[in-house]
Design a protein around this motif. Structure first.
Motif, PDB file in Angstrom:
ATOM      1  N   LEU A 103      29.181  52.672  61.472  1.00 28.08           N
ATOM      2  CA  LEU A 103      30.495  53.221  61.811  1.00 28.08           C
ATOM      3  C   LEU A 103      31.223  52.182  60.048  1.00 28.08           C
ATOM      4  O   LEU A 103      32.096  53.576  59.932  1.00 28.08           O
ATOM      5  N   SER A 104      30.649  51.271  59.852  1.00 26.31           N
ATOM      6  CA  SER A 104      31.375  50.975  58.032  1.00 26.31           C
ATOM      7  C   SER A 104      30.927  52.261  56.782  1.00 26.31           C
ATOM      8  O   SER A 104      31.338  53.112  55.784  1.00 26.31           O
ATOM      9  N   LYS A 105      29.596  52.961  57.057  1.00 29.74           N
ATOM     10  CA  LYS A 105      28.957  53.632  55.971  1.00 29.74           C
ATOM     11  C   LYS A 105      30.221  55.099  56.563  1.00 29.74           C
ATOM     12  O   LYS A 105      29.844  55.586  55.751  1.00 29.74           O
ATOM     13  N   ARG A 106      30.395  54.963  57.811  1.00 25.23           N
ATOM     14  CA  ARG A 106      30.857  56.788  58.039  1.00 25.23           C
ATOM     15  C   ARG A 106      32.439  57.049  57.571  1.00 25.23           C
ATOM     16  O   ARG A 106      33.025  58.107  57.540  1.00 25.23           O
TER      17      ARG A 106
ATOM     18  N   GLN B 148      41.743  63.516  56.584  1.00 23.93           N
ATOM     19  CA  GLN B 148      40.971  62.311  56.102  1.00 23.93           C
ATOM     20  C   GLN B 148      41.306  61.210  57.202  1.00 23.93           C
ATOM     21  O   GLN B 148      40.064  60.497  57.976  1.00 23.93           O
ATOM     22  N   ARG B 149      42.799  61.249  57.974  1.00 24.40           N
ATOM     23  CA  ARG B 149      43.591  61.311  59.409  1.00 24.40           C
ATOM     24  C   ARG B 149      42.924  61.052  60.423  1.00 24.40           C
ATOM     25  O   ARG B 149      42.490  60.622  60.984  1.00 24.40           O
ATOM     26  N   ALA B 150      42.641  62.558  60.378  1.00 23.15           N
ATOM     27  CA  ALA B 150      41.950  62.653  61.109  1.00 23.15           C
ATOM     28  C   ALA B 150      40.581  62.776  62.429  1.00 23.15           C
ATOM     29  O   ALA B 150      40.111  62.270  62.791  1.00 23.15           O
ATOM     30  N   ILE B 151      39.868  62.714  61.016  1.00 20.13           N
ATOM     31  CA  ILE B 151      38.169  62.367  61.056  1.00 20.13           C
ATOM     32  C   ILE B 151      38.064  60.963  61.392  1.00 20.13           C
ATOM     33  O   ILE B 151      37.321  60.527  62.664  1.00 20.13           O
ATOM     34  N   LEU B 152      39.222  59.630  60.757  1.00 17.37           N
ATOM     35  CA  LEU B 152      39.062  58.841  60.961  1.00 17.37           C
ATOM     36  C   LEU B 152      39.845  58.200  62.221  1.00 17.37           C
ATOM     37  O   LEU B 152      38.687  57.765  62.978  1.00 17.37           O
ATOM     38  N   GLN B 153      40.600  59.153  62.759  1.00 18.07           N
ATOM     39  CA  GLN B 153      40.649  59.024  63.981  1.00 18.07           C
ATOM     40  C   GLN B 153      39.875  59.111  65.359  1.00 18.07           C
ATOM     41  O   GLN B 153      39.537  58.526  65.651  1.00 18.07           O
TER      42      GLN B 153
ATOM     43  N   LEU C 103      37.903  56.848  68.032  1.00 18.33           N
ATOM     44  CA  LEU C 103      37.764  56.790  69.069  1.00 18.33           C
ATOM     45  C   LEU C 103      36.443  56.778  69.944  1.00 18.33           C
ATOM     46  O   LEU C 103      35.928  56.243  70.320  1.00 18.33           O
ATOM     47  N   GLU C 104      35.316  57.696  69.081  1.00 18.61           N
ATOM     48  CA  GLU C 104      34.719  57.389  69.773  1.00 18.61           C
ATOM     49  C   GLU C 104      33.468  56.557  68.984  1.00 18.61           C
ATOM     50  O   GLU C 104      32.754  56.047  70.342  1.00 18.61           O
TER      51      GLU C 104
END
Length: 422
Positions: free
Chosen positions: A49-52, A73-78, A82-83
């Motif tokens: 998770l940290s790597k991603r 960035q925010r969309a991918i982080l969100q 969630l995943e």
């Protein structure tokens, strides 16, 4: 509380304090070990998770094409949050907050690497670069989720914060488990310690009980012969005695009065207060009476007595206060050499009343001063006695709220000062 119970309680208290400290260290280490294990378990998938997250922040790897804008960035982080099921906060290289969906304030999380418990949540704070899992400096660890404040942010690193979830119930279970065992063990050791102390002190308690019984029996046995002796002395007509017999008669009087003083001390030790009557006492008049009573005793050693007596009053039991004066005068007699001097003073100062009995005798060592009022304490066996006198004095003074102090110096003498407010 008698001496045996006091001794048992003192030893048991010392045992329980040392046991509590020792167990607190052992169980404290256990608790913090379990707490660290709980923190680690909260981030069992944190490496990937940290790597991603770092790749998204750095706009590298498979996310590079989609995260060129802040919104991307925010969309991918969100999506990653969630995943994975973890709440996250992410900061860029300038320390600016890029994304946050955590329930707690990310700014309240310490900036050092480590796992922390904040508002009952396990929270991971860490720094990294896109290749941080493989090419980090020698100080770093592969699994940085276990780090506790190892280093702060390097210049080019990104910071991520991951919320491992609410661990309040787990924390309470851990505390109840560990400190419950601690409390139960402490109670069990206290019970065992109590019986061990009682068993170990049983021979000593028996000796003390035997001594107390001896004192009571002695008190009972000397009552009759002492009464006969005093009556016989009182009935003798001194005017009919020859000069050579007067000196012998004086020795008999001194001996009978010494026995009477010892008898009253034993009575108080065995049965408490000599009588219950409380009255206003003229202490200076009582001292004059007791000095007259001890006159022949002091004359035997040619000890001179100097008295300066102002009228001072005390509300107490007269026989008990007489016993205090008698014991202090008796001590002055015992520990003052021949041709010595004893000074007796009563005076008032700043609304307080004082009685001072001072001698120029052998004195008491400073290390022994704190023990002089303890029962059966004797510092010079050659002087005889049971070691009861000063313990009786202290007990009576405490009973009537009289402060007593001893000032002494070896080979220069001692002074006992009684202070009270009428």
């Amino acid at each position: 509380m008698n001496e045996a119970k006091k001794t048992t309680l003192s030893i048991l208290s010392l045992y329980m304090i040392s046991t509590t400290v020792f167990l607190s260290i052992i169980f404290g280490m256990w608790y913090y070990g379990e707490l660290n294990l709980l923190k680690t378990r909260s981030f069992h998938e944190v490496k990937n998770l940290s790597k991603r997250l770092i790749h998204v922040l750095a706009k590298k790897g498979k996310y590079g094409f989609f995260v060129q804008s802040l919104e991307g960035q925010r969309a991918i982080l969100q999506s990653i949050s969630l995943e994975s099921g973890y709440l996250i906060a992410a900061f860029n290289q300038k320390g600016e907050l890029v994304y946050n969906n955590m329930k707690i304030d990310p700014l309240s999380v310490p900036k050092e690497n480590g796992v922390y418990i904040i508002d009952h949540h396990a929270v991971l704070s860490s720094y990294g670069r896109p290749d941080f899992l493989y090419k980090k400096t020698p100080r770093a660890k592969e699994d940085f989720s276990g780090m506790e404040g190892n280093f702060s942010k390097p210049e080019d690193d990104f910071r991520i914060i991951i919320d491992g979830g609410d661990v309040e119930n787990l924390l309470w279970k851990l505390r109840i488990k560990i400190w419950g065992i601690f409390g139960a063990l402490l109670v069990m050791m206290g019970i065992v310690g109590f019986f061990l102390v009682r068993f170990a002190l049983k021979p000593l308690n028996q000796k003390i009980e035997e001594l107390n019984l001896f004192i009571k029996d002695t008190t009972h046995e000397i009552n009759t012969p002492l009464s006969v002796l005093q009556m016989s002395v009182d009935r003798i007509d001194k005017s009919k005695l020859e000069e050579k017999d007067l000196k012998k008669f004086s020795s008999i009087i001194v001996a009978s009065r010494t026995l009477e003083s010892i008898y009253h001390s034993l009575i108080y030790t065995s049965f408490g207060r000599l009588e219950n009557k409380i009255e206003e006492i003229d202490v200076s008049a009582l001292i004059k009476e007791r000095l007259n009573y001890f006159e022949m005793l002091f004359a035997q050693k040619n000890i001179s007595i100097t008295s300066e007596l102002q009228e001072v009053m005390l509300k107490a039991n007269a026989k008990s206060i007489s016993l205090v004066i008698d014991n202090l005068l008796s001590n002055a007699y015992k520990y003052t050499p021949k041709n010595g001097n004893v000074q007796v003073r009563t005076f008032q100062a700043e609304g307080e009343n004082f009685l001072s009995i001072k001698d120029n005798g052998y004195g008491i060592a400073q290390k022994d001063l704190e023990h002089i009022f303890k029962r059966y304490t004797r510092f010079d066996n050659s002087k005889g006695g049971f070691g009861l006198g000063l313990s009786i004095v202290k007990k009576i003074c405490d009973e009537f709220k009289i402060k007593i102090e001893c000032k002494s110096e070896l080979k220069k003498g001692s002074e006992f000062i009684l202070q009270w407010r009428f």
